[in-house]
Scaffold this motif. Structure first.
Motif, PDB file in Angstrom:
ATOM      1  N   GLY A  42      54.699  43.376  48.122  1.00 51.64           N
ATOM      2  CA  GLY A  42      55.286  42.027  48.092  1.00 51.64           C
ATOM      3  C   GLY A  42      54.378  41.016  47.448  1.00 51.64           C
ATOM      4  O   GLY A  42      54.723  39.814  47.420  1.00 51.64           O
ATOM      5  N   ASP A  43      53.230  41.428  46.949  1.00 57.44           N
ATOM      6  CA  ASP A  43      52.284  40.576  46.223  1.00 57.44           C
ATOM      7  C   ASP A  43      51.798  39.407  47.075  1.00 57.44           C
ATOM      8  O   ASP A  43      51.653  38.288  46.614  1.00 57.44           O
ATOM      9  N   HIS A  44      51.526  39.682  48.385  1.00 57.87           N
ATOM     10  CA  HIS A  44      50.987  38.664  49.265  1.00 57.87           C
ATOM     11  C   HIS A  44      49.477  38.533  49.046  1.00 57.87           C
ATOM     12  O   HIS A  44      48.803  39.500  48.690  1.00 57.87           O
ATOM     13  N   PRO A  45      48.904  37.360  49.291  1.00 56.83           N
ATOM     14  CA  PRO A  45      47.455  37.197  49.167  1.00 56.83           C
ATOM     15  C   PRO A  45      46.728  38.094  50.182  1.00 56.83           C
ATOM     16  O   PRO A  45      47.279  38.431  51.226  1.00 56.83           O
ATOM     17  N   PRO A  46      45.470  38.451  49.898  1.00 58.82           N
ATOM     18  CA  PRO A  46      44.730  39.350  50.794  1.00 58.82           C
ATOM     19  C   PRO A  46      44.644  38.863  52.232  1.00 58.82           C
ATOM     20  O   PRO A  46      44.833  39.634  53.166  1.00 58.82           O
ATOM     21  N   GLY A  47      44.380  37.572  52.444  1.00 56.61           N
ATOM     22  CA  GLY A  47      44.274  37.071  53.810  1.00 56.61           C
ATOM     23  C   GLY A  47      45.575  37.202  54.566  1.00 56.61           C
ATOM     24  O   GLY A  47      45.595  37.523  55.772  1.00 56.61           O
ATOM     25  N   GLU A  48      46.692  36.949  53.879  1.00 56.69           N
ATOM     26  CA  GLU A  48      47.998  37.065  54.525  1.00 56.69           C
ATOM     27  C   GLU A  48      48.318  38.512  54.846  1.00 56.69           C
ATOM     28  O   GLU A  48      48.924  38.812  55.890  1.00 56.69           O
ATOM     29  N   VAL A  49      47.940  39.435  53.951  1.00 59.90           N
ATOM     30  CA  VAL A  49      48.154  40.863  54.214  1.00 59.90           C
ATOM     31  C   VAL A  49      47.435  41.271  55.491  1.00 59.90           C
ATOM     32  O   VAL A  49      47.994  41.962  56.364  1.00 59.90           O
ATOM     33  N   MET A  50      46.208  40.832  55.649  1.00 59.88           N
ATOM     34  CA  MET A  50      45.434  41.224  56.826  1.00 59.88           C
ATOM     35  C   MET A  50      46.010  40.596  58.095  1.00 59.88           C
ATOM     36  O   MET A  50      46.115  41.259  59.139  1.00 59.88           O
ATOM     37  N   SER A  51      46.379  39.306  58.036  1.00 53.72           N
ATOM     38  CA  SER A  51      46.927  38.639  59.221  1.00 53.72           C
ATOM     39  C   SER A  51      48.235  39.285  59.654  1.00 53.72           C
ATOM     40  O   SER A  51      48.474  39.502  60.852  1.00 53.72           O
ATOM     41  N   SER A  52      49.105  39.599  58.696  1.00 53.18           N
ATOM     42  CA  SER A  52      50.389  40.215  59.033  1.00 53.18           C
ATOM     43  C   SER A  52      50.184  41.605  59.627  1.00 53.18           C
ATOM     44  O   SER A  52      50.863  41.993  60.589  1.00 53.18           O
ATOM     45  N   THR A  53      49.250  42.366  59.076  1.00 54.72           N
ATOM     46  CA  THR A  53      48.981  43.714  59.606  1.00 54.72           C
ATOM     47  C   THR A  53      48.391  43.629  61.002  1.00 54.72           C
ATOM     48  O   THR A  53      48.700  44.439  61.884  1.00 54.72           O
ATOM     49  N   ASN A  54      47.563  42.637  61.228  1.00 56.50           N
ATOM     50  CA  ASN A  54      46.972  42.446  62.553  1.00 56.50           C
ATOM     51  C   ASN A  54      48.056  42.182  63.594  1.00 56.50           C
ATOM     52  O   ASN A  54      48.065  42.767  64.681  1.00 56.50           O
ATOM     53  N   ARG A  55      49.005  41.257  63.286  1.00 49.42           N
ATOM     54  CA  ARG A  55      50.059  40.950  64.257  1.00 49.42           C
ATOM     55  C   ARG A  55      50.956  42.168  64.489  1.00 49.42           C
ATOM     56  O   ARG A  55      51.413  42.411  65.613  1.00 49.42           O
ATOM     57  N   LEU A  56      51.197  42.944  63.435  1.00 53.56           N
ATOM     58  CA  LEU A  56      52.030  44.132  63.588  1.00 53.56           C
ATOM     59  C   LEU A  56      51.371  45.140  64.533  1.00 53.56           C
ATOM     60  O   LEU A  56      52.028  45.722  65.410  1.00 53.56           O
ATOM     61  N   LEU A  57      50.075  45.353  64.386  1.00 53.61           N
ATOM     62  CA  LEU A  57      49.373  46.305  65.249  1.00 53.61           C
ATOM     63  C   LEU A  57      49.412  45.851  66.705  1.00 53.61           C
ATOM     64  O   LEU A  57      49.577  46.663  67.617  1.00 53.61           O
ATOM     65  N   ILE A  58      49.295  44.530  66.938  1.00 57.14           N
ATOM     66  CA  ILE A  58      49.353  44.022  68.306  1.00 57.14           C
ATOM     67  C   ILE A  58      50.755  44.208  68.876  1.00 57.14           C
ATOM     68  O   ILE A  58      50.926  44.589  70.044  1.00 57.14           O
ATOM     69  N   ASP A  59      51.795  43.986  68.053  1.00 56.25           N
ATOM     70  CA  ASP A  59      53.167  44.169  68.523  1.00 56.25           C
ATOM     71  C   ASP A  59      53.450  45.633  68.837  1.00 56.25           C
ATOM     72  O   ASP A  59      54.183  45.944  69.782  1.00 56.25           O
ATOM     73  N   LEU A  60      52.870  46.563  68.054  1.00 57.56           N
ATOM     74  CA  LEU A  60      53.064  47.987  68.336  1.00 57.56           C
ATOM     75  C   LEU A  60      52.411  48.388  69.648  1.00 57.56           C
ATOM     76  O   LEU A  60      52.858  49.334  70.317  1.00 57.56           O
ATOM     77  N   ASP A  61      51.338  47.702  70.011  1.00 59.36           N
ATOM     78  CA  ASP A  61      50.620  47.924  71.270  1.00 59.36           C
ATOM     79  C   ASP A  61      50.280  49.401  71.491  1.00 59.36           C
ATOM     80  O   ASP A  61      50.642  49.985  72.512  1.00 59.36           O
ATOM     81  N   PRO A  62      49.577  50.049  70.536  1.00 56.99           N
ATOM     82  CA  PRO A  62      49.199  51.448  70.749  1.00 56.99           C
ATOM     83  C   PRO A  62      47.932  51.598  71.590  1.00 56.99           C
ATOM     84  O   PRO A  62      47.487  52.704  71.851  1.00 56.99           O
TER      85      PRO A  62
END
Length: 899
Positions: free
Chosen positions: A740-760
Motif C-alpha cells: 500500500g506504499d505506506h511510510p515506514p513509521g506507519e507500517v511499523m505502528s500498524s503492525t504493532n497494533r495488529l499484533l496486540i489485537d491478535l493477542d498471541p
C-alpha cells in the motif's frame, strides 16, 4: 607419549608435565579434592580426560570421554568458552541432573575452558568440597583463570611448533599435591637424567637408602644398589624401559638389604610431580634441564609447572638430552609410632591413597580381608581384594573420595568353602560372612575401619552406626537372589542403579531416534559391560529395519534387515512374545536357534522387546564379548530400561513427524523469491536452530513498495509452531502495508497494533527499510544494521527506534533517512547470528562487523563479491556449530552503480 603420540610417525602431542603441572597448580590454588584436564581428541566432537589427579582412574572410567553436545558442565565450558561454576550438590542437580545422578555425592566443581586466542583446547576441572557457598566459589573460579590461560598458551606454543594437541589414550592418573610433607622415612622422590646418568634425590629418599649408600646417590646404579641389592637389575631394567617408551612400567615391588619391602613407581618425562627436591651436586634450583625459564615451578606467575622439555615422542635406544624420569620410592612397612600402635588395635584398620593404593593394613584387617598383609600393601584396593570389585562397593569408595563425610556400608564376603581367598580367624574358624566398612576421608588418605557385622562400628561423632538386630538380614548392596552365604535375598540398594538412572534422565532429553540410540550406546553399554548394540524398529509394513548398530562386524547384520514378524529369530520373537531373552553364551543361542548366523565372538547376548503403551516399537540387542550370566536384578533392570527406550523411541517418532510438519509450515511462510529492482541486488538466508522443533519466528522479505523496494527483517519471540504461525501473520501484514506504499513509521505502528489485537502472548522485533531513492528506516527493538562502504569500512548504524512490537499500543517508531552509495552493502540480521552464551551481544556484533569488512574487495577497482557469497561467509561459523540454540535470518542489500 601417553595419549596422542604413537610410534609410527605421528607428530607428538602435549607433554604430560604441562598438563599435570597445571592440574597441580589448580588444586593448590583452590584447595581442590581432585582435578583434571579434558582435551580435544582425534574424534571430532569428543573430549577425552588427559589427566586425572586425586582419584583412581578405574573408578571414574565412565567419565573418561565426553561428547561436546552432552549436557555436562565440562562440555558446556568447552562449547561456550565460558567457565561453569557448581558451588554445591543442589546447584549441580538443578543444572546438570545427569552428572548429579552419576555422581550423587556432596561435592562442588569448577570448569574453566583452556583457550589460546580463538582456539579452544580443552577444559580445566577441579572438584571441591560441596559445602562452599557461591560467594567462595566465584573467587576460586577467578584463581583458576590465569592457570587455564597459561596452560592454553603453553599448548598453543606447542601446536605452533608442530605438536598435535589432542588426546586419544587413557588419562594419566597422578597423585594430587600432598597436604603436607610425607612422613620422614616413608616416601622419597628422585629425578634421573638418562642421557647424563645423573640422579637427584630428596632428603626422604636419602633416609630410606640409609648410611650404606656408598659414595652417595649419583647414578641409576647407585640407586639400585641402595634400594634393593638383590633386585638391582630389576630397578635398572625399569629405568631403561621408562626412558625408552611412552608407557610407564607401573609399580615394582622390591626387597631392601634388611629384608624390608620397597615399592618403586616411575613416571617418564616428568609426568609425576612431587614436592621440591634437593638439587644434586652442581645443579641449582633456578634454571635446570627441565625448566629453562628460571623458575623451579613456575608458580610465581601462575604458569603450569614444566619440568621437562616438550619432547614426548618415543625414545630410541637412549632418551634425548633433557628428558627426565621422575620416581617415587615407598616404604610401606610400619615405621612411625602411630602405625605400630594401629597394629595392636582389635579392629581392622587399613588406608589407601587418592589413587586407591593401599598404604597401610594392620594384621586384623588383613585377616578380615582374607589376604596376607604382604600381598595387600602397595596394590590397589579392588585388585588386592577382588570381591570388593563390584559397582555397588565402588560407588561407596567414590563417595569417600568426593566428600568429606564418613561412609558406612556392609559387604558380603566369600565363604570359606567358596573359591578364591578365604578369611579365617586366629583359631582357624571362619569369620562372619558380613563385614561393616567405615571409610573416613582425609586430604591425602582414606582410612577404613573394618569389623564383623555383629560388632558395632562408630561414626565420626562416636554414635553407633546403624546395625541390624541379631538374627535379622543386613541391608547390603548386593544382587538379588540367595547370597554366597546362603542368607535370604538381601534388600537391594539403589546404588547399583545409578547408571540406569543416568540413562533414564538422558532419554528424556533425546528428541530423535538417532539421539535415543546414541544415548543407549553411551549409557547402557558401559553400565552393563556390553560392547555391541543393535536397535531394530518396526515399520508400517510389519517388518523390522535396523535403526542403529555399534560394535558388530561390518555387514554382519545385513541378512537381518527387513525381516518379517514370522521369522524364527530371537530379535523377532522377543518382540512378538513381549519377553526378554538372555543367552549366557553363543553356544546356548545356537542350540535354541539352529542355523542362525553367528559372529566371531563367543560372548553373551540379551534380546529386549521395545514395547510402548502396549504397542510394539522394535527390539534391542545387547552383545557382550565374553560369556556371562544375568542376575535377577540385571534382568529386571534391563527389562524396565527396554520400556523406557521404547517410550523414548515412540516419542521420537512423534517428534520427527511433528517437526517435519513444522518445518514444512515454516518453509511455506518464508519467501521463495525476492522482489527485484534494476538498481538493487539482494540476498537472504535462513538457518533454523538445532534445538527443539528446528523452527522459529525469524523472517526476512523484500517487497515492492511504490516505485521502490521495502526490506524487512523480524524476529518473533520464542520457538516452535506458535512462533512460526505468528511470524506468518506478521509477514503477511507487513507485506500488505508495504504494497500500500505506506511510510515506514506507519507500517511499523500498524503492525504493532495488529499484533496486540491478535493477542498471541508474544512480541517481535522488526526492522523496515524503504528504498526510494533515499533510504527511510524504521526500527522496533531490532539490532542495529551494518553498513559496509565501498572503500571497505564497515559501520554499526546508530539509529533511533521504538519498542518491540506487541507491547505498547500507542508506540511510535521514528524514521531515519539514510543515503546509500553505489557499491555499499547494507546488512540486516537477527540476534541468533550475534548472540553467544557467556558473551555480550556487542562482541558478536563487532565480530560480524569485522567479518563483513573482510568479506569483499576494497576500493572502486576491486571486483565486488557476490551477495550470496558474502552471506555464506557471514553465516559459515553458525552453519558449522553443532549447538545453535536460536534461528538466524540475514538479508543483504547492495545498490548497483548507474550504468
Amino acid at each position: 607419549m601417553h595419549g596422542s603420540a604413537e610410534r609410527e610417525g605421528r607428530v607428538p602431542g602435549p607433554p604430560g608435565t604441562v598438563l599435570t603441572g597445571a592440574v597441580a597448580d589448580a588444586l593448590r590454588a583452590v584447595t581442590g579434592l581432585a582435578g583434571g584436564v579434558y582435551l580435544r581428541s582425534g574424534t571430532p566432537g569428543e573430549l577425552r580426560l588427559s589427566v586425572l589427579a586425586g582419584l583412581p582412574g578405574q573408578l571414574f572410567r565412565p567419565w573418561w570421554r565426553l561428547t561436546v553436545d552432552r549436557p555436562f558442565p565440562a562440555a558446556d565450558a568447552f562449547r561456550t568458552r565460558a567457565p561453569v561454576v557448581l558451588a554445591d550438590p543442589a546447584e549441580t542437580m538443578r543444572r546438570y541432573p545427569q552428572l548429579a545422578a552419576g555422581l550423587p555425592f556432596r561435592f562442588g566443581s569448577l570448569y574453566v575452558p583452556v583457550l589460546d586466542g580463538e582456539r579452544t583446547y580443552g577444559v580445566l576441572t577441579v572438584l571441591r568440597a560441596g559445602t562452599s557457598p557461591l560467594a567462595e566459589a566465584m573467587p576460586a573460579r577467578d584463581r583458576l583463570g590465569p592457570i587455564a590461560d597459561a596452560l592454553g598458551a603453553a599448548l598453543g606454543a606447542l601446536e605452533r611448533e608442530g605438536a598435535r594437541v589432542v588426546w586419544d589414550g587413557e588419562p594419566l592418573c597422578v597423585r594430587p599435591p600432598a597436604a603436607g610433607r610425607p612422613p620422614r622415612g616413608r616416601a622419597g622422590r628422585f629425578t634421573w637424567d638418562p642421557a647424563a646418568d645423573e640422579l637427584t634425590v630428596d632428603a626422604t629418599l636419602r633416609a630410606l637408602a640409609g648410611p650404606g649408600a656408598r659414595g652417595g646417590l649419583r647414578s641409576a646404579r647407585d640407586l639400585a644398589e641402595a634400594l634393593a641389592p638383590d633386585d638391582g637389575h630389576l630397578v635398572l631394567a625399569a629405568l631403561r624401559e621408562a626412558a625408552s617408551g611412552p608407557v610407564p612400567p607401573g609399580l615394582l615391588r622390591l626387597r631392601s638389604a634388611e629384608g624390608g619391602r620397597r615399592l618403586l613407581e616411575l613416571r617418564p618425562h616428568g609426568e609425576y610431580r612431587g614436592e621440591p627436591h634437593e638439587p644434586a651436586h652442581g645443579e641449582s634450583r633456578g634454571k635446570s634441564r627441565g625448566n629453562p625459564h628460571g623458575s623451579a615451578h613456575g608458580e610465581s606467575r601462575g604458569e603450569p609447572h614444566v619440568h621437562a622439555p616438550p619432547w614426548e615422542g618415543p625414545a630410541g635406544p637412549g632418551a634425548p638430552a633433557g628428558s627426565l624420569i621422575h620416581g617415587l620410592v615407598v616404604d610401606p612397612e610400619p615405621g612411625p609410632p602411630a602405625d605400630g600402635a594401629a597394629d595392636l588395635l582389635p579392629d581392622g584398620v587399613f588406608a589407601f591413597d587418592r589413587l586407591g593404593l593401599l598404604t597401610y593394613v594392620n594384621p586384623r584387617a588383613a585377616r578380615l580381608l582374607g589376604r596376607p598383609r604382604e600381598t595387600l600393601l602397595g596394590r590397589q584396593l579392588w585388585e588386592a581384594v577382588p570381591w570388593l570389585d563390584r559397582p555397588v562397593y565402588e560407588d561407596h569408595i567414590r563417595a569417600s573420595l568426593l566428600s568429606e563425610e564418613p561412609v558406612h556400608f556392609q559387604v558380603s564376603r566369600p565363604r570359606p568353602d567358596a573359591p578364591g581367598p578365604v578369611a579365617r580367624a586366629e583359631g582357624g574358624r571362619a569369620e562372619g560372612d558380613w563385614l561393616t566398612l567405615s571409610l573416613y576421608p582425609g586430604p591425602d588418605l582414606v582410612t577404613c575401619r573394618i569389623v564383623p557385622l555383629g560388632q558395632v562400628a562408630e561414626t565420626a561423632e562416636g554414635a553407633p552406626a546403624d546395625a541390624p538386630a541379631p538374627g535379622t538380614v543386613p541391608t547390603v548392596e548386593t544382587t538379588a537372589g540367595p547370597s554366597a552365604s546362603g542368607l535370604p535375598p538381601a534388600v537391594v540398594s539403589t546404588a547399583p542403579l545409578y547408571r540406569p538412572i543416568v540413562l533414564a534422565i538422558a532419554l528424556t532429553e533425546a528428541l530423535t531416534a538417532r539421539q535415543v540410540s546414541e544415548v543407549v550406546m553411551r549409557e547402557l553399554l558401559p553400565a552393563f559391560g556390553g560392547g555391541r548394540l543393535a536397535i531394530y524398529l518396526l515399520h508400517e509394513d510389519r517388518h523390522l529395519y535396523l535403526a542403529w548398530e555399534h560394535g558388530f562386524p561390518s555387514g554382519f547384520l545385513r541378512p537381518f534387515e527387513g525381516v518379517a514378524l514370522d521369522a524364527r529369530l530371537p530379535g523377532v520373537e522377543t518382540l512378538t512374545s513381549g519377553r526378554p531373552l538372555f543367552f549366557e553364551s553363543m553356544h546356548k543361542l545356537a542350540a535354541l536357534y539352529p542355523g542362525i548366523p553367528l559372529d566371531a565372538t563367543e560372548g553373551a547376548r540379551a534380546f529386549l522387546p521395545l514395547i510402548a503403551s502396549g504397542r510394539p516399537v522394535g527390539s534391542c540387542i545387547l552383545g557382550f564379548d565374553r560369556e556371562r550370566g544375568f542376575s535377577d536384578e540385571e534382568r529386571t533392570v534391563l527389562t524396565a530400561l527396554a520400556g523406557l527406550i521404547a517410550q523414548a523411541l515412540e516419542r521420537a517418532r512423534r517428534y520427527e513427524s511433528e517437526a517435519a510438519l513444522a518445518r514444512g509450515l515454516q518453509e511455506a511462510l518464508l519467501p521463495h523469491r525476492l522482489s527485484a529492482h534494476p538498481r538493487v541486488e539482494t540476498a537472504g538466508c535462513y538457518l533454523p536452530g538445532t534445538q527443539g522443533m528446528d523452527v522459529g519466528g525469524d523472517w526476512y522479505d523484500v517487497v515492492d513498495a511504490g516505485e521502490g523496494l521495502a526490506l524487512v527483517i523480524g524476529d518473533v519471540q520464542g520457538h516452535g509452531v506458535q512462533a512460526a504461525a505468528t511470524m506468518g501473520q506478521l509477514r503477511s501484514a507487513v507485506r500488505a502495508f508495504a504494497l500500500g506504499d505506506h511510510p515506514p513509521g506507519e507500517v511499523m505502528s500498524s503492525t504493532n497494533r495488529l499484533l496486540i489485537d491478535l493477542d498471541p502472548g508474544q512480541f517481535a522485533s522488526c526492522c523496515y527499510i524503504r528504498l526510494d531513492p533515499l533510504t527511510g528506516l524504521a526500527r522496533a527493538g531490532h539490532p542495529q544494521p551494518l553498513l559496509r562502504h565501498p572503500d571497505g569500512r564497515t559501520d554499526v548504524l546508530d539509529l533511533p527506534g521504538g519498542v518491540v512490537l506487541g507491547v505498547a499500543p500507542e508506540a511510535e517508531y521514528p524514521v531515519t533517512e539514510l543515503r546509500l552509495e553505489p557499491g555499499a552493502v547494507l546488512a540486516l540480521y537477527t540476534d541468533g547470528l550475534v548472540e553467544r552464551a557467556g558473551h555480550d551481544i556487542d562482541e558478536g556484533i563487532g565480530a560480524l562487523r569485522t567479518a563483513l569488512t573482510l568479506a569483499g574487495g576494497r576500493g572502486a577497482s576491486a571486483q565486488p563479491p557476490s551477495l550470496p557469497g558474502v552471506a555464506g561467509l557471514l553465516t559459515d561459523r553458525a552453519r558449522r556449530a553443532a549447538d545453535r540454540p536460536d534461528d538466524i535470518a540475514l538479508l543483504l542489500t547492495r545498490l548497483r552503480p548507474y550504468s
